[in-house]
Design an enzyme around this catalytic site. Sequence first.
Site, short mmCIF file in Angstrom:
data_model
loop_
_atom_site.label_atom_id
_atom_site.label_comp_id
_atom_site.label_asym_id
_atom_site.label_seq_id
_atom_site.Cartn_x
_atom_site.Cartn_y
_atom_site.Cartn_z
N GLU A 1 -46.23 -9.27 -1.60
CA GLU A 1 -44.92 -8.89 -2.14
C GLU A 1 -44.72 -9.45 -3.54
OE1 GLU A 1 -42.27 -8.49 1.97
OE2 GLU A 1 -42.38 -10.42 0.93
N GLY B 1 -40.76 -5.08 5.77
CA GLY B 1 -39.69 -5.64 6.58
C GLY B 1 -38.74 -4.57 7.08
N SER B 2 -37.77 -5.00 7.88
CA SER B 2 -36.88 -4.06 8.56
C SER B 2 -35.99 -3.30 7.58
CB SER B 2 -36.01 -4.80 9.58
OG SER B 2 -35.25 -5.83 8.95
N THR B 3 -35.62 -3.91 6.46
CA THR B 3 -34.79 -3.23 5.47
C THR B 3 -35.62 -2.30 4.61
OG1 THR B 3 -33.37 -5.19 5.41
CG2 THR B 3 -33.06 -3.55 3.69
N GLY C 1 -41.43 -12.43 7.06
CA GLY C 1 -42.30 -11.53 7.82
C GLY C 1 -43.77 -11.81 7.59
N GLY D 1 -40.39 -13.32 2.56
CA GLY D 1 -41.66 -13.59 3.21
C GLY D 1 -41.59 -14.13 4.62
N ALA E 1 -34.79 -9.00 1.31
CA ALA E 1 -34.88 -10.44 1.06
C ALA E 1 -34.24 -11.17 2.23
CB ALA E 1 -34.19 -10.81 -0.25
#
Length: 284
Positions: A154, A76-78, A148, A146, A134
């Site tokens: 995960e 994910g982006s983070t 994404g 989730g 998250a």
Amino acid sequence: MAIPYPQFIVSEKSPMEAKIVVPSSPSSASQASPSPPPPSSSMSSEVLTQDELKKIAAYKAVEYVESNMVIGLGTGSTAKHAVDRIAELLNQGKLHNIIGIPTSKKTYDQAVSLGIPLSDLNSHPVVDLSIDGADEVDPFLNLVKGRGGSLLREKMVESSSKKFVVIVDESKKVEHLGGSGLAMPVEVVPYGDLAVAKSLQALFEDSGCVAKRRTLDLDGKVPFVTDNGNHIVELFFKKDIGDLNTASDKILRIPGVVEHGMFLGLATTVIVAGELGVRVENKS
């Protein structure tokens, strides 16, 4: 590129390595460092974007990484920022002998491009530390993850971890899971996925649930396909779904369900970045 911080100072480390936190009350479960001196007027006028806040939290999380660890690499982006930082520290020689366990094909590709050594759960069934983002975090550090589409891998990696550090910006904090009004994903087998969606919606009828198959087109005819070849059903709630463990059991009992996006009791630490600093919340 360094990111300016409003309303706090940094240590002698680089801006992204610096531990920047706001003080908490003695009764808070959060950990915080001593209060920083008053900021300069030039710094206090800065406004951080959501992505900059994610990056701050991610860099803070990587401080938990030590040489010789097996690390779960989130998706994910983070989490992307954390993977970038781990690679940077490896290249600088500040970390050694790190093995990454990617939680998606996308993260695998990113880690390979950065030169991070990788393996899998078959070779390393116990993971020292996982770092991931998250979509929601409740007051008890339960998560929704989730959105994404990588929730199954995960959960497999992060449930196998000795420590699981979650990185979010403050917008992800909710009073209860589903409270953001956004999707709680459920991974299902392709066969009969719409029938499974109807069963899931009926299960949470009292919570005003609406279940939708995630699609890649506006007409809803092309389903999103996970790395595992499955589909995603998204659940949207208007009310609290009640006891989370009970809800989890009911979802997993529906034939065709593979896994859901509630991560209950797995997070050991949550790092929350906001405009006033970074807050570290530990599982009690």
